[in-house]
Design a protein around this motif. Sequence first.
Motif, PDB file in Angstrom:
ATOM      1  N   GLY A 171      18.349  26.999   2.996  1.00 38.36           N
ATOM      2  CA  GLY A 171      17.124  27.043   3.785  1.00 38.36           C
ATOM      3  C   GLY A 171      17.354  27.851   5.055  1.00 38.36           C
ATOM      4  N   VAL A 177      10.370  21.248   4.649  1.00 40.32           N
ATOM      5  CA  VAL A 177      10.912  21.641   3.362  1.00 40.32           C
ATOM      6  C   VAL A 177      11.664  20.466   2.700  1.00 40.32           C
ATOM      7  N   SER A 186       9.818  26.644  -0.977  1.00 43.48           N
ATOM      8  CA  SER A 186      10.866  27.331  -0.238  1.00 43.48           C
ATOM      9  C   SER A 186      11.867  27.975  -1.195  1.00 43.48           C
ATOM     10  N   GLY A 192       7.167  26.996   3.319  1.00 43.15           N
ATOM     11  CA  GLY A 192       7.226  25.652   2.738  1.00 43.15           C
ATOM     12  C   GLY A 192       5.938  24.884   2.901  1.00 43.15           C
TER      13      GLY A 192
END
Lengths: 439, 160
Positions: A171, A177, A186, A192
């Motif tokens: 990430g 997320v 994502s 997200g």
Amino acid sequence: MASLVSHPDEVRVVSKRFGKGATNIDRYLELDGYKAVQKSLGMQPDAIIAEVKNSGLRGRGGAGFSTGMKWSFVPKQSAQPKYVLCNGDESEPGTCKDRLIFEHDPHAVIEGVMIAAIAVGSHTGYIYIRGEYRYLSIIMQKAIKDAYAKGFLGKNIFGSGYDLDIYWHGGAGAYEVGEESALMESLEGKRGIPRIRPPFPAVVGLWGGPTVINNAETLAAVPPIMLGGAEWFAGLGTPKNGGTRLFCLAGNLNKPGVYELPMGYNLKKMIYDVGGGIPDGRELKAVVPGGSSTPVLTIDEIDVAMDFDSVAKTGSMLGSGGVVVLDDSNCIVKFALRTMKFYRHESCGWCIPCREGTDWLEKTLKRFHSGGGVMKDIDNIYYLSENMLGKTFCPLGDAAAMPTMAFVKKFRQEFEDHLEGKPCPFERTGKIEHLPVYA
Amino acid sequence: MRFSEEFERRFAEMLGHYPTRRSVLVPMLLYAQDEIGSLTDEVITELAQRLELTDLEVRNVISYYSLLTTKPRGKYNVQVCTNIACMLVGGEELLEHCKKKLGVKNKGTTPDGMFTLEEVECIGACSWAPAIQVNYDFHENLTVDKMDQVLDQYSKKGTV
């Protein structure tokens, strides 16, 4: 590297390899590694799911949904590929447990993903790790590479004829997320933004295929269940709340740290015995039992068993295992403000009640804390929060609303102490931004 | 636009992990930023072309993630957590101290380009609070004195 702690009451299941060098695959193998997945390969998928269901394992990310049940929702036949997705986007304030799992026992997560994949008939798994945990993604990438090198992943794993690939994914900083549908967005390379449900991910998930999404701690608990048996695991906890849990003790405590305790461990004991009590001769004021989104508990409410159902009876939630302890030097209004500032920052803006609600609440709480509050604000804060509940695609709106309502309900007096130009009675630095009073 | 060999190797490898090209976007943006310093127009166009996206689609993703930035940061990005667990044990005081010591505001960069200061949300160090991250490195159980030592270390490291 985060330091480890210990306490005699700990029951080490998920943390049993912490500090034992199990990031090394050979060491992991010595410590019962990859035995559970080999056992699972010899079982019928339904039997694996039944074992996990009977173990009473419930989602460690916070929702507490039965893991076996979740797996059983994945259709047997699917035209689209099926996926397993490990949620390692740990970002709930107060929570720092998945970090230790990835740091000390990455292969346990891989093995958990493998067993989940075999159980639902998936041939591809992803392990999503938040962007801030760069050192952990390096550890995980090496672990995956080592597992491929041994032939544990790829074609024909363990000579079973079953093909299984597992990949790492990263990430780049986003609390939201951590919510399962936003997590999939994502991973697909998008913002997200949460998806509407139904359809649930188990039916329509990653790239439209059925997808099982579990928290890293949940998946790390699966291999021990397959080896030790459902009955053993269930017996560690309380009815319908199987096993143990990594509790992250934080805040005003003498011995903060991540401790693995049986489900249903008493919260009061957790604070005063395991956590060593409150430092500097202070008194306990309040506890946030399971991460910032869970409603606060007062000192009269802490004699509670820390399992999903018992904490739910108090009107709060067991959540993600982040136990944040406040001593009596802290201002609840300020704490509520900081919590709301976080949710305002993390709201993606997709659903209006969350986008506007968190912003409005932060502004109101800020004005309130700086002495610019009027009586009607108190009810307004509650009313605004109440009207965010259940009105958003993902639970971020609820996560902002629920604790705020509890702060107002349980600490109303403290809000009243801030009314109309009074300085915050708790301010340590004496530096508060003063804002005008709005009548 | 040239990236390092390491970046290209990773990019090619990760493309093979997903059924769609754009799935590599978020992690690759972060790796690109680590190399170039920030997500410049050039980086955005390059990644957009490689992944068959428009520049706007890439920018749309960048603006969502708090680690991603189109503005250059200092050599060391000092990220001070002031979320609840850190706040209770002095996270805000640490931030104030850093502001004074570095002479910058939140998200400001020192004139020599050495440090950027940023107030961040929970970094997952709650049981070892108060904590900061400098770039990707965690520094935990901090006090104002320890904070000074950490900053001094980076200051030395950065001038060598």
